[in-house]
Design an enzyme around this catalytic site. Structure first.
Site, mmCIF file in Angstrom:
data_model
loop_
_atom_site.group_PDB
_atom_site.id
_atom_site.type_symbol
_atom_site.label_atom_id
_atom_site.label_comp_id
_atom_site.label_asym_id
_atom_site.label_seq_id
_atom_site.Cartn_x
_atom_site.Cartn_y
_atom_site.Cartn_z
ATOM 1 N N CYS A 217 -3.425 -4.455 -0.475
ATOM 2 C CA CYS A 217 -1.988 -4.478 -0.202
ATOM 3 C C CYS A 217 -1.612 -5.737 0.571
ATOM 4 O O CYS A 217 -0.648 -6.413 0.243
ATOM 5 C CB CYS A 217 -1.638 -3.215 0.590
ATOM 6 S SG CYS A 217 0.102 -2.967 0.878
ATOM 7 N N GLY B 153 -27.576 9.147 -11.837
ATOM 8 C CA GLY B 153 -26.916 10.421 -11.609
ATOM 9 C C GLY B 153 -27.809 11.511 -11.070
ATOM 10 O O GLY B 153 -27.319 12.592 -10.725
ATOM 11 N N CYS C 202 4.461 1.027 -3.737
ATOM 12 C CA CYS C 202 4.145 0.788 -2.332
ATOM 13 C C CYS C 202 5.331 0.145 -1.631
ATOM 14 O O CYS C 202 5.879 -0.852 -2.098
ATOM 15 C CB CYS C 202 2.914 -0.126 -2.238
ATOM 16 S SG CYS C 202 2.545 -0.653 -0.553
ATOM 17 N N CYS D 28 4.117 -3.634 -0.530
ATOM 18 C CA CYS D 28 3.839 -4.735 -1.459
ATOM 19 C C CYS D 28 4.439 -4.503 -2.836
ATOM 20 O O CYS D 28 4.352 -5.359 -3.698
ATOM 21 C CB CYS D 28 2.323 -4.942 -1.582
ATOM 22 S SG CYS D 28 1.517 -3.661 -2.573
ATOM 23 N N CYS E 245 0.002 1.650 -0.380
ATOM 24 C CA CYS E 245 -1.341 1.519 -0.945
ATOM 25 C C CYS E 245 -2.357 2.081 0.021
ATOM 26 O O CYS E 245 -2.303 1.820 1.225
ATOM 27 C CB CYS E 245 -1.704 0.044 -1.147
ATOM 28 S SG CYS E 245 -0.731 -0.818 -2.356
#
Lengths: 297, 374, 283
Positions: free
Chosen positions: C277, C39, C249, C252, C271
């Site tokens: 997808c 970080g 979606c 899909c 998606c």
């Protein structure tokens, strides 16, 4: 010897010593601006009538300041502007670097180390829950673009508070205690009057129950009636809480209302050190006499 | 041409590349030769080299041609090209007094040590656009009209006694002495990013490669301009000329001069008037950039001394170090054209959440009121 | 440094992965330091790349520094392999290294991405390289760089907490959109690039290594595998990911992936992760 090996009598006297140990202990505190030689001290001070060394141009803003403050006690530092009183407070607070001195806080390392020798990061951490400051100018102690509640959330989160509901509760509690209307908790501080801003500063200062509170001209610049209200609040809070307090003011009325002992400063030096009542009744040093007379007039 | 969600992203890119190249290279006008840039657009070439931080006139010309005149695009091409080149030697430290000056102006004194050479400059020429296509040709007829003989059109002069104004001021004991006893390595901004507080060498190298317009703007806002500041600045030296490059021969170990390049160099004299400054002295700011770019070098010298006097108190140093690079600023600006529909979707979602929270709050308040009333 | 002999020989081909060895080594050193201090933003000598600053030059430098001949590279933008910027970056990497390209996460070893983490799970063999426009999570509350350095050094994030408090008070919810600030390994507050909140839980205790590259701002940072990544919020204010109110979606049918909207009279959703997808549809 460890506490396990001590006798009951030993422990009692030890406890007694501990209670008597000051929360704040200041020895030989000094602050000089500019180049400085042995002669600078002789060329400055009340005897000479100036804090400025004519030869080097340096300013001996404060020198050889000594005092103790116990829990539940308020000490006043009084003098005109330029006396060094604010300098002393800022050196203890860590807002300015002292030139010399030995300052101990009981709440840090049991008073065993000199605060002035700590690295800046450690000193800054003391300001979270050990030492709080209320400034004459609220803009120094508050973020004006942040709400009253947010200004209190600041030290709380710095101390590790992570529950929003409890932060709000604590902020509301403190604002109620400092008599700030609760419906203003979510207003930004810039929209508050001077007196309200001081109350928010006080609320914020008390957020983490610090043992030490420093007040630098807390009511100077406020209207008389507003100032009276804030002073009265401070007086009541000092009575309720067990804080070690230092109050800096040029105004004897403030010193009289809030403190039990005080020191008088002139041109960077302490000229008198007495119980507040005694000082007001019977000042010894000519400068103190002048100040008291002017205040009484 | 497709965009983000279309299939065939690669073919879209290739089509775009072909289109650019075709329209650029097949324009009905004559193809531009490199020497047309270096010969007739020298100031543009100099600017690109300065902002790229690379002295390579022919390559700068190629970059300009490939970029169809887009300066920042050309600078990008040149810097990216530089990234592929190995560093095989380091030059000896230059003495700026070795300059072979084409131009030298000293506004601070009427008679400085050594000559003032107006040189090749349009500073005192009337800005009159000459629409006639053959007007930019200097002919011997013109010269005769102006009673100037060709030998008097001076472009270079050998001047042994050209005394630098900061040296003159130092001799007069009027200059703050900031010379260092040590000789620290200069900060290499191409190997490590500079951040405030930064050494002076980092500041100067950043400004030497800065986008010219950015530095001019920084100057106008922070030094002298309608936005509030007023530094008393006088220029001590404005020089343009060539300097030799010397290095150690890798085989023989001897000093060898391998070429020369042109720079613009400026010293700016600052009248000290700050509370903690010596009112009895001047201080000097320094600027130098590749090629002939007087605006940039002057701005650089003024900003150098301003940063020093400011001592990191304001955000000036941060502003100069972090916001004046042309590739960083233009690249980031233009990145806004990239698809941002994921981030935008997230913003829309939060707007819905905020409105829901508002409605819930209003409903709560209304319920509380009703309870109170009942 | 290069010798005269090398220079006077025939012209060298472009080095493997565009950058010379010294540059790659320098970037890898910075990355190692980044992994050692999760970080924490490590400064590095960011090189000028064939892509503009702000367009993935940092992510590109990381990928070029770590890629080996046997790596398989996937590059996405907004989750889409066919986004033109992703295509451009991918061809730069593969043409200078002769590595294989793929759109499938389970075939890839390096995934370079702008603004998304792939929906398909990544394992310990994966390295995720994220492109970062603004690496400094505190920039919204502080502008001075010296003060920012101090705040990170002393873990003094109080200004950030106050801004979250104010946000919740003013708006009723925390309104951070993407790039939500997270506490990494309990020490540094980190900018998670503009990935949606949806993707942040995937960083927490991940199996894979994530490297963050900010070319313009010249910093890299890292979240190693099995590292705690906690979005900053109050104990009693739940961290909210983007919700689509039950939408799914249109291609899909998934309602368990991050969906993006096509506006209109009847908005439709799809998606954002196109490879995910497509696989669902062809199953």
């Amino acid at each position: 010897m460890s506490t396990a090996e001590m006798s009951m009598a030993d422990m009692t006297s030890l406890a007694a010593i501990r209670v008597a140990e000051p929360v704040v202990r200041v020895r030989n505190l000094g602050k000089v601006y500019g180049p400085f030689d042995e002669g600078s001290l002789a060329r400055t001070g009340p005897g000479v009538g100036t804090a400025r060394d004519s030869r080097t141009g340096s300013i001996v803003a404060a020198w050889n300041v000594n005092f103790d403050v116990a829990a539940g006690e308020a000490l006043g530092i009084v003098g005109e502007s330029g006396s060094g009183k604010s300098t002393v407070l800022r050196c203890i607070a860590g807002d300015q670097a002292a030139t010399t001195g030995d300052v101990r806080f009981q709440c840090h390392d049991d008073g065993a180390s000199n605060i002035l020798d700590l690295d800046p990061a450690t000193r800054r951490r003391l300001r979270v829950d050990k030492v709080s400051v209320v400034y004459q100018d609220a803009a120094e102690g508050l973020a004006l673009g942040v709400t009253a509640g947010g200004n209190i959330a600041d030290p709380l989160t710095a101390a590790g508070w992570r529950n929003f509901g409890r932060i709000r509760e604590r902020a509301a509690e403190l604002l109620a205690r400092t008599e700030v209307p609760l419906d203003r908790m979510d207003d930004i501080v810039r929209n508050f009057s001077g007196g309200m801003r001081q109350r928010v500063q006080i609320a914020r200062a008390l957020a983490n129950n610090p043992p030490i509170l420093l007040l630098d001209e807390p009511t100077t610049g406020l209207d008389a009636s507003v100032a009276a209200g804030v002073l009265d609040l401070i007086r009541r809070l000092l009575e309720e809480l067990d804080l070690a307090v230092v109050v800096v003011s040029h105004d004897f009325a403030v010193i009289e209302m809030l403190t039990q002992r005080c020191i008088v400063m002139q041109h960077g030096r302490v000229v008198e050190d007495a119980l507040t009542d005694q000082l007001l009744e019977d000042p010894q040093h000519p400068y103190s006499q002048k100040l008291v007379a002017a205040a009484r007039a | 041409m497709g965009y983000a969600a279309a299939r065939g992203g690669l073919s879209a890119i290739k089509s775009a590349e072909d289109l650019v190249a075709r329209l650029r290279d097949n324009d009905p006008s004559n193809r531009l030769d490199i020497d047309q840039f270096t010969g007739r657009l020298r100031l543009l070439v100099d600017r690109v080299m300065g902002e790229a931080g690379l002295w390579a006139p022919e390559f700068a010309a190629m970059a300009l041609r490939q970029a169809e005149g887009d300066v920042i695009e050309a600078v990008h091409l040149l810097r990216a090209y530089k990234s592929t080149l190995p560093r095989f030697a380091v030059a000896q430290v230059l003495d700026a007094d070795d300059i072979d000056p084409e131009r030298r102006v000293v506004p601070a004194f009427r008679e400085p040590g050594g000559p003032q050479i107006l040189g090749r400059s349009t500073d005192y020429t009337a800005r009159m656009l000459k629409p006639d296509t053959r007007a930019d040709e200097f002919t011997t007829d013109d010269a005769a009209q102006r009673e100037v003989s060709s030998t008097e059109v001076v472009t270079t002069v050998a001047t042994p006694e050209m005394r630098r104004m900061s040296d003159v001021l130092r001799d007069m004991d009027l200059l703050v002495d900031r010379r260092m006893a040590t000789d620290p390595e200069p900060f290499d901004i191409t190997r490590m990013p500079a951040k405030p507080p930064a050494p002076r060498s980092a500041r100067l190298s950043t400004m030497a490669r800065a986008e010219t317009g950015a530095l001019i703007n920084q100057w106008y806002r922070n030094i002298l301009g309608p936005d509030g500041y007023l530094h008393e600045v006088t220029l001590g030296e404005v020089r343009h000329g060539s300097l030799p490059i010397t290095t150690t021969h890798p085989a023989t170990g001897n000093e060898v001069t391998i070429g020369q390049f042109r720079v613009t160099e400026v010293e700016a004299i600052e009248d000290l008037d700050g509370v903690e400054e010596d009112r009895g002295s001047f201080d000097v700011g320094y600027g130098m950039c590749l090629g002939h770019n007087e605006r940039k070098a002057i701005a650089m010298a003024n900003l150098d001394i301003a940063c020093h006097r400011d001592g990191s108190k304001s955000s000036l140093e941060q502003s100069i170090l972090m916001t004046t690079d042309g590739l960083d600023s233009a690249g980031f600006l233009e990145h806004l054209k990239l698809p941002h529909y994921v981030t935008f979707r997230s913003m829309v979602e939060r707007k819905v959440a905020v409105r829901r929270a508002r409605t819930a709050r209003t409903t709560d308040e209304m319920t509380d009121e009703m309870e109170v009333q009942s | 440094m290069t010798s005269i002999a090398e220079l006077t020989g025939p012209p060298q081909a472009t080095p493997f992965a565009l950058l010379d060895e010294e540059s790659k080594r320098e970037i890898r050193r910075a990355l190692l330091q980044a992994v050692a201090t999760p970080g924490y933003q490590v400064p590095f000598g960011s090189r000028e790349m064939p892509v503009a600053r702000g367009w993935g030059s940092g992510g590109l430098q990381i990928s070029l520094a770590i890629v080996g001949r046997h790596d398989v590279v996937k590059v996405i933008d907004q989750g889409d392999d066919e986004g033109v910027n992703a295509v451009n970056l991918r061809r730069l990497i593969s043409s200078s290294t002769n590595t294989e390209e793929t759109t499938e996460v389970n075939e890839a070893t390096i995934v370079q991405s702008r603004h998304r983490i792939p929906e398909d799970a990544m394992e310990e063999d994966h390295i995720l390289v994220l492109q970062v426009p603004v690496p400094e999570p505190l920039r919204g509350v502080e502008r001075d760089m010296k003060e920012l350095a101090r705040m990170h050094a002393e873990a003094d994030y109080s200004k950030m907490w106050v801004s979250l408090y104010e946000d919740k008070v003013r708006n009723g919810v925390i309104t951070q959109t993407t790039g939500y600030p997270c506490l990494v390994a309990g020490r540094y507050v980190t900018a998670t690039t503009p990935i949606p909140r949806w993707d942040i839980p995937r960083l927490h205790q991940s199996e894979f290594l994530t490297l963050f590259g900010a070319g313009r701002e010249k910093r890299v940072y890292a979240i190693p595998p099995h590292t705690d990544v906690e979005p900053l919020t109050f104990d009693d204010v739940p961290f909210e990911v983007e919700s689509a109110d039950g939408a799914s979606c249109r291609l899909c049918g998934s309602n368990e992936s991050f969906l993006v909207e096509s506006p209109g009279d009847t908005p439709t959703w799809a998606c954002s992760d196109t490879a995910f997808c497509r696989r669902r549809r062809t199953k």
